[in-house]
Design a protein around this motif. Structure first.
Motif, mmCIF file in Angstrom:
data_model
loop_
_atom_site.group_PDB
_atom_site.id
_atom_site.type_symbol
_atom_site.label_atom_id
_atom_site.label_comp_id
_atom_site.label_asym_id
_atom_site.label_seq_id
_atom_site.Cartn_x
_atom_site.Cartn_y
_atom_site.Cartn_z
ATOM 1 N N SER A 53 -18.965 -2.324 6.732
ATOM 2 C CA SER A 53 -18.427 -1.057 6.214
ATOM 3 C C SER A 53 -18.034 -0.130 7.362
ATOM 4 O O SER A 53 -17.017 0.565 7.276
ATOM 5 C CB SER A 53 -19.439 -0.375 5.298
ATOM 6 O OG SER A 53 -20.566 0.052 6.029
ATOM 7 N N LYS B 201 -14.710 -1.406 8.774
ATOM 8 C CA LYS B 201 -13.609 -1.078 7.860
ATOM 9 C C LYS B 201 -13.237 0.392 7.964
ATOM 10 O O LYS B 201 -12.047 0.734 7.993
ATOM 11 C CB LYS B 201 -13.997 -1.423 6.419
ATOM 12 C CG LYS B 201 -13.975 -2.900 6.123
ATOM 13 C CD LYS B 201 -14.371 -3.174 4.686
ATOM 14 C CE LYS B 201 -14.433 -4.662 4.429
ATOM 15 N NZ LYS B 201 -14.860 -4.963 3.055
ATOM 16 N N SER B 202 -14.233 1.267 8.023
ATOM 17 C CA SER B 202 -13.913 2.695 8.119
ATOM 18 C C SER B 202 -13.261 3.016 9.459
ATOM 19 O O SER B 202 -12.317 3.817 9.514
ATOM 20 C CB SER B 202 -15.160 3.551 7.906
ATOM 21 O OG SER B 202 -16.075 3.379 8.961
ATOM 22 N N ASN C 12 -9.675 1.910 9.281
ATOM 23 C CA ASN C 12 -8.900 2.850 8.470
ATOM 24 C C ASN C 12 -8.573 4.106 9.261
ATOM 25 O O ASN C 12 -7.454 4.618 9.191
ATOM 26 C CB ASN C 12 -9.654 3.213 7.191
ATOM 27 C CG ASN C 12 -9.649 2.090 6.182
ATOM 28 O OD1 ASN C 12 -8.759 1.239 6.200
ATOM 29 N ND2 ASN C 12 -10.642 2.076 5.321
ATOM 30 N N ILE C 13 -9.547 4.619 10.013
ATOM 31 C CA ILE C 13 -9.311 5.816 10.834
ATOM 32 C C ILE C 13 -8.245 5.535 11.883
ATOM 33 O O ILE C 13 -7.331 6.340 12.094
ATOM 34 C CB ILE C 13 -10.622 6.285 11.490
ATOM 35 C CG1 ILE C 13 -11.572 6.842 10.429
ATOM 36 C CG2 ILE C 13 -10.361 7.324 12.567
ATOM 37 C CD1 ILE C 13 -12.974 7.116 10.940
ATOM 38 N N SER D 142 -5.908 3.243 11.775
ATOM 39 C CA SER D 142 -4.626 3.050 11.105
ATOM 40 C C SER D 142 -4.009 4.397 10.716
ATOM 41 O O SER D 142 -2.812 4.612 10.885
ATOM 42 C CB SER D 142 -4.828 2.178 9.876
ATOM 43 O OG SER D 142 -3.636 2.008 9.181
ATOM 44 N N GLU D 143 -4.822 5.301 10.174
ATOM 45 C CA GLU D 143 -4.317 6.620 9.794
ATOM 46 C C GLU D 143 -3.878 7.419 11.019
ATOM 47 O O GLU D 143 -2.858 8.111 10.986
ATOM 48 C CB GLU D 143 -5.391 7.395 9.033
ATOM 49 C CG GLU D 143 -5.681 6.844 7.666
ATOM 50 C CD GLU D 143 -6.883 7.500 7.020
ATOM 51 O OE1 GLU D 143 -7.443 8.456 7.602
ATOM 52 O OE2 GLU D 143 -7.261 7.063 5.926
#
Length: 96
Positions: free
Chosen positions: A64, A67-68, A71-72, A74-75
């Motif tokens: 997890s 994944k977070s 995501n950070i 990627s953003e």
């Protein structure tokens, strides 16, 4: 000759007793012959079960977190303003 037969019979009986002591499978489960080795075996399995649960929880937590973080990243990379003429680099591209 009778002495040799008696000696052979005694050796066979002693070998059978030694094999019964050395073979824990010959003792029926739940009988009074349940030895110290069986308690140690159960204790080791309990410890392994606890360790397995901790490893599974740790792996799930790390998954997890990764994944977070992805995501950070990627953003963040999608929100960076790009100057004209700057070559685009893909941080997820594996060049190795």
């Amino acid at each position: 000759m009778l002495f040799l037969w008696a000696l052979a019979f005694i050796l066979v009986l002693q070998e059978r007793d030694l094999l019964a002591v050395a073979d824990p499978v010959s003792v029926l489960p739940g009988s009074l012959g349940r030895g110290h080795w069986c308690d140690e075996h159960d204790m080791i399995h309990e410890r392994l079960d606890i360790i397995e649960e901790k490893v599974i929880k740790t792996v799930e937590h790390l998954e997890s977190e990764v994944k977070s973080l992805l995501n950070i990243i990627s953003e963040t990379t999608s929100n960076i303003p790009i100057a004209p003429g700057t070559p685009l680099t893909d941080i997820f591209d594996d060049t190795s």
